[in-house]
Scaffold this motif. Structure first.
Motif, PDB file in Angstrom:
ATOM      1  N   MET A 226       0.734  72.557 -39.761  1.00  0.00           N
ATOM      2  CA  MET A 226       1.343  72.978 -38.806  1.00  0.00           C
ATOM      3  C   MET A 226       0.846  72.838 -37.181  1.00  0.00           C
ATOM      4  SD  MET A 226       0.485  77.039 -38.739  1.00  0.00           S
ATOM      5  CE  MET A 226       1.046  77.525 -40.508  1.00  0.00           C
ATOM      6  N   LEU A 227       1.915  72.917 -36.417  1.00  0.00           N
ATOM      7  CA  LEU A 227       1.546  72.293 -35.177  1.00  0.00           C
ATOM      8  C   LEU A 227       1.809  73.812 -34.177  1.00  0.00           C
ATOM      9  CD1 LEU A 227       0.989  70.049 -33.152  1.00  0.00           C
ATOM     10  CD2 LEU A 227       3.422  70.152 -32.598  1.00  0.00           C
ATOM     11  N   LEU A 228       0.605  73.946 -33.402  1.00  0.00           N
ATOM     12  CA  LEU A 228       0.570  75.305 -32.655  1.00  0.00           C
ATOM     13  C   LEU A 228       0.603  74.470 -31.140  1.00  0.00           C
ATOM     14  CD1 LEU A 228      -2.417  77.166 -33.998  1.00  0.00           C
ATOM     15  CD2 LEU A 228      -0.230  77.059 -34.909  1.00  0.00           C
ATOM     16  N   GLU A 229       1.811  75.225 -30.383  1.00  0.00           N
ATOM     17  CA  GLU A 229       2.233  74.716 -28.945  1.00  0.00           C
ATOM     18  C   GLU A 229       1.668  75.874 -28.108  1.00  0.00           C
ATOM     19  OE1 GLU A 229       5.091  71.550 -29.344  1.00  0.00           O
ATOM     20  OE2 GLU A 229       5.929  73.197 -30.382  1.00  0.00           O
ATOM     21  N   GLY A 230       2.013  75.618 -26.636  1.00  0.00           N
ATOM     22  CA  GLY A 230       1.981  76.515 -25.784  1.00  0.00           C
ATOM     23  C   GLY A 230       0.632  76.626 -24.839  1.00  0.00           C
ATOM     24  N   PHE A 231      -0.325  75.994 -25.284  1.00  0.00           N
ATOM     25  CA  PHE A 231      -1.617  76.101 -24.818  1.00  0.00           C
ATOM     26  C   PHE A 231      -1.767  75.679 -23.479  1.00  0.00           C
ATOM     27  CE2 PHE A 231      -2.540  76.233 -29.182  1.00  0.00           C
ATOM     28  CZ  PHE A 231      -3.183  77.405 -29.406  1.00  0.00           C
ATOM     29  N   LYS A 232      -2.544  76.254 -22.565  1.00  0.00           N
ATOM     30  CA  LYS A 232      -2.655  75.611 -20.905  1.00  0.00           C
ATOM     31  C   LYS A 232      -3.827  74.563 -21.423  1.00  0.00           C
ATOM     32  CE  LYS A 232      -3.279  76.959 -16.192  1.00  0.00           C
ATOM     33  NZ  LYS A 232      -3.595  77.957 -15.173  1.00  0.00           N
ATOM     34  N   GLY A 233      -4.845  75.051 -22.170  1.00  0.00           N
ATOM     35  CA  GLY A 233      -5.806  73.959 -22.585  1.00  0.00           C
ATOM     36  C   GLY A 233      -7.188  73.988 -21.847  1.00  0.00           C
ATOM     37  N   LEU A 234      -7.897  73.458 -22.195  1.00  0.00           N
ATOM     38  CA  LEU A 234      -9.642  73.562 -21.553  1.00  0.00           C
ATOM     39  C   LEU A 234     -10.289  74.863 -21.894  1.00  0.00           C
ATOM     40  CD1 LEU A 234      -9.143  71.284 -18.395  1.00  0.00           C
ATOM     41  CD2 LEU A 234      -9.904  70.640 -20.898  1.00  0.00           C
TER      42      LEU A 234
ATOM     43  N   VAL B 211       3.470  81.020 -35.557  1.00  0.00           N
ATOM     44  CA  VAL B 211       3.922  79.815 -36.094  1.00  0.00           C
ATOM     45  C   VAL B 211       3.964  79.892 -37.645  1.00  0.00           C
ATOM     46  CG1 VAL B 211       3.779  77.463 -36.168  1.00  0.00           C
ATOM     47  CG2 VAL B 211       3.199  78.611 -34.062  1.00  0.00           C
ATOM     48  N   LYS B 212       5.099  79.624 -38.374  1.00  0.00           N
ATOM     49  CA  LYS B 212       5.228  79.607 -39.833  1.00  0.00           C
ATOM     50  C   LYS B 212       5.606  78.316 -40.305  1.00  0.00           C
ATOM     51  CE  LYS B 212       7.230  84.413 -39.833  1.00  0.00           C
ATOM     52  NZ  LYS B 212       8.272  85.093 -40.264  1.00  0.00           N
TER      53      LYS B 212
ATOM     54  N   ALA C 289       0.606  81.519 -38.663  1.00  0.00           N
ATOM     55  CA  ALA C 289      -0.652  81.407 -37.642  1.00  0.00           C
ATOM     56  C   ALA C 289      -0.246  82.306 -36.427  1.00  0.00           C
ATOM     57  CB  ALA C 289      -1.053  79.981 -37.419  1.00  0.00           C
ATOM     58  N   ARG C 290      -1.200  83.035 -36.279  1.00  0.00           N
ATOM     59  CA  ARG C 290      -1.128  83.914 -34.680  1.00  0.00           C
ATOM     60  C   ARG C 290      -2.233  83.626 -33.826  1.00  0.00           C
ATOM     61  NH1 ARG C 290       0.140  88.110 -39.194  1.00  0.00           N
ATOM     62  NH2 ARG C 290       2.286  88.204 -39.643  1.00  0.00           N
ATOM     63  N   TYR C 291      -1.622  83.400 -32.826  1.00  0.00           N
ATOM     64  CA  TYR C 291      -2.889  83.377 -31.444  1.00  0.00           C
ATOM     65  C   TYR C 291      -2.036  83.802 -30.207  1.00  0.00           C
ATOM     66  CZ  TYR C 291       0.338  79.145 -31.146  1.00  0.00           C
ATOM     67  OH  TYR C 291       1.580  78.263 -30.875  1.00  0.00           O
ATOM     68  N   THR C 292      -2.896  83.978 -29.201  1.00  0.00           N
ATOM     69  CA  THR C 292      -2.580  84.488 -27.789  1.00  0.00           C
ATOM     70  C   THR C 292      -2.936  83.326 -26.847  1.00  0.00           C
ATOM     71  OG1 THR C 292      -2.933  86.753 -28.548  1.00  0.00           O
ATOM     72  CG2 THR C 292      -2.907  86.155 -26.194  1.00  0.00           C
ATOM     73  N   LEU C 293      -1.663  82.912 -26.170  1.00  0.00           N
ATOM     74  CA  LEU C 293      -1.924  81.862 -25.142  1.00  0.00           C
ATOM     75  C   LEU C 293      -2.847  82.433 -23.944  1.00  0.00           C
ATOM     76  CD1 LEU C 293       1.648  80.639 -25.072  1.00  0.00           C
ATOM     77  CD2 LEU C 293      -0.301  79.714 -26.117  1.00  0.00           C
ATOM     78  N   GLU C 294      -3.287  81.589 -23.195  1.00  0.00           N
ATOM     79  CA  GLU C 294      -3.924  81.844 -21.854  1.00  0.00           C
ATOM     80  C   GLU C 294      -3.198  82.887 -20.958  1.00  0.00           C
ATOM     81  OE1 GLU C 294      -4.999  77.646 -23.127  1.00  0.00           O
ATOM     82  OE2 GLU C 294      -3.582  78.843 -23.151  1.00  0.00           O
ATOM     83  N   ASN C 295      -2.025  82.644 -21.043  1.00  0.00           N
ATOM     84  CA  ASN C 295      -1.486  83.591 -20.066  1.00  0.00           C
ATOM     85  C   ASN C 295      -1.134  85.125 -20.820  1.00  0.00           C
ATOM     86  OD1 ASN C 295       0.951  82.937 -21.956  1.00  0.00           O
ATOM     87  ND2 ASN C 295       1.845  81.547 -20.483  1.00  0.00           N
TER      88      ASN C 295
END
Length: 403
Positions: free
Chosen positions: A92-100, A83-84, A71-77
């Motif tokens: 799978m668990l995707l982490e690192g989001f600031k949220g909202l 993540v594999k 899975a590929r994604y871009t954080l808010e920053n």
């Protein structure tokens, strides 16, 4: 002569072969297989939005050559994440989001030739990251020589609680004493400040560099003083440990000798008597801030060992304003402490890090919430040899007798 010519010719040919191969472009690791047919896509993707995280569940494609899901994604920053998960898993668990804020995640199936499927794109909406709950829970209050910080980290996140002051240019910059922790309960004092009003700024940052807003506060640190050892007096209660005859007395705890064995305090190596206790009078009722303790140094084979034999490994400090028969139920527990050897080396082995730490001694802080006391006791729970007798080089007592 002919033989020499033939040998020379072979040398030339071999040199040309080596030169040709050495000039070829180096090729890195490549897949063992060469299947360029993309695998099928994941199906039935479900999204569970969590604080600062997202859990994905999906159905794997029916493909014998499947190796993993990515899975590929871009954080808010702006940080790009990947993540594999192996083909043995369907989540799978995707982490690192600031949220909202909503983010797009692209999910690929990958075969053993590293050929990827077409992406399956889902929109996720993670909840607010845990750093914001931590930030809202921050409490600051004056402490001896500095500031006391409390906060709740219920999910035990790895965070930095950055404490800042203004530099000479007027810019906020983090202090070296900022807090880095994953503890669920944050309760720490920052000391070493003058007892005049101090301006501080605090932010919480996680390991993906998400940061909260800034909390500004002004604190006036409390004054502390080293209690004069000349005013301290030894005491003996009925359950205090027996001392080593002719070698030591309670006054050796605070006689000013920090490293020599003949200035140190020892209790008898009696076994099966329970934790060893020692008692003394610090001179007057005092709101304590800390005890600075030097470990006993055992001379062994021409060197000094500080995490050895009777040197304390775990202990308690008790306080009271009235003396009794020694029953600890009449005393206030001021703190319980565990001493760790910086090097982590096995028992009997120490390096320069251990030497430096031991020669400097260490502070054992006492919560400002504890009452002012006049009498102190140290209870050795375990020494480095695994027993309960104690060997202490020196104790200094800090606090404020006027609070």
């Amino acid at each position: 002569m002919k033989r020499k010519l033939i040998q020379s010719a072979w040398i030339i040919v071999w040199s040309l072969i080596v030169t040709v191969f050495s000039c070829e472009e180096e090729i890195g690791p490549t897949p063992l297989e060469n299947n360029t047919t993309p695998p099928g896509e994941v199906e039935n993707v479900s999204v569970e939005n969590l604080p600062g995280k997202v859990r994905l569940e999906y159905t794997l494609p029916d493909d014998d050559d499947l190796l993993y899901i990515v899975a590929r994604y871009t954080l808010e920053n702006g940080t790009e994440m990947e993540v594999k998960a192996s083909y043995y898993q369907n989540s799978m668990l995707l982490e690192g989001f600031k949220g909202l804020s909503q983010r797009e995640v692209s999910i690929y199936a990958v075969n053993r030739s590293e050929t990827e499927s077409a992406p399956v794109t889902v929109t996720v909406d993670p909840l607010e990251a845990p750093i914001f709950d931590i930030y809202r829970s921050i409490e600051t209050s004056p402490d001896f020589g500095g500031m006391r910080i409390k906060a709740e980290n219920s999910t035990e996140e790895d965070i930095a609680l950055l404490v800042m002051q203004k530099n000479l240019q007027g810019d906020w910059e983090p202090l070296s004493t900022s807090i880095y922790t994953s503890a669920s309960e944050i309760a720490q004092s920052l000391r070493g400040f003058d007892t005049i009003p101090q301006d501080f700024a605090l932010v919480v940052r996680d390991r993906w560099l998400n940061v909260t807003d800034t909390l500004f506060t002004q604190i006036k640190p409390l004054y502390e003083v080293l209690m004069p050892r000349e005013q301290m007096n030894p005491l003996t209660l009925p359950n205090d440990a027996e001392l080593i005859a002719s070698h030591t007395e309670v006054r050796d705890l605070f006689n000013g000798g920090t490293l020599e064995w003949y200035d140190s305090f020892f209790t008898s190596r009696t076994i099966d008597v329970g934790p060893h206790l020692v008692t003394w009078d610090i001179g007057k009722m005092t709101k304590l801030s800390r005890l600075h303790i030097w470990q006993f140094s055992e001379p062994i084979g021409g060197q000094r060992l500080y995490y050895y034999l009777g040197a304390m490994k775990s202990f308690r400090i008790w306080g009271a304003n009235e003396l009794n028969n020694g029953d600890l139920s009449g005393w206030t527990l001021m703190g319980e402490y565990e001493i760790t050897k910086p090097s982590g080396l096995p028992y009997g082995q120490e390096d320069n890090n251990d030497l430096v730490a031991a020669q400097d001694g260490a502070d054992y802080e006492i919560s400002i919430e504890k009452p002012a006391v006049r009498y102190l006791r140290i209870e050795c729970l375990e020494n480095w040899a695994g027993g309960e007798y104690m060997a202490v080089s020196e104790v200094q007592v800090y606090g404020n007798p006027n609070l």
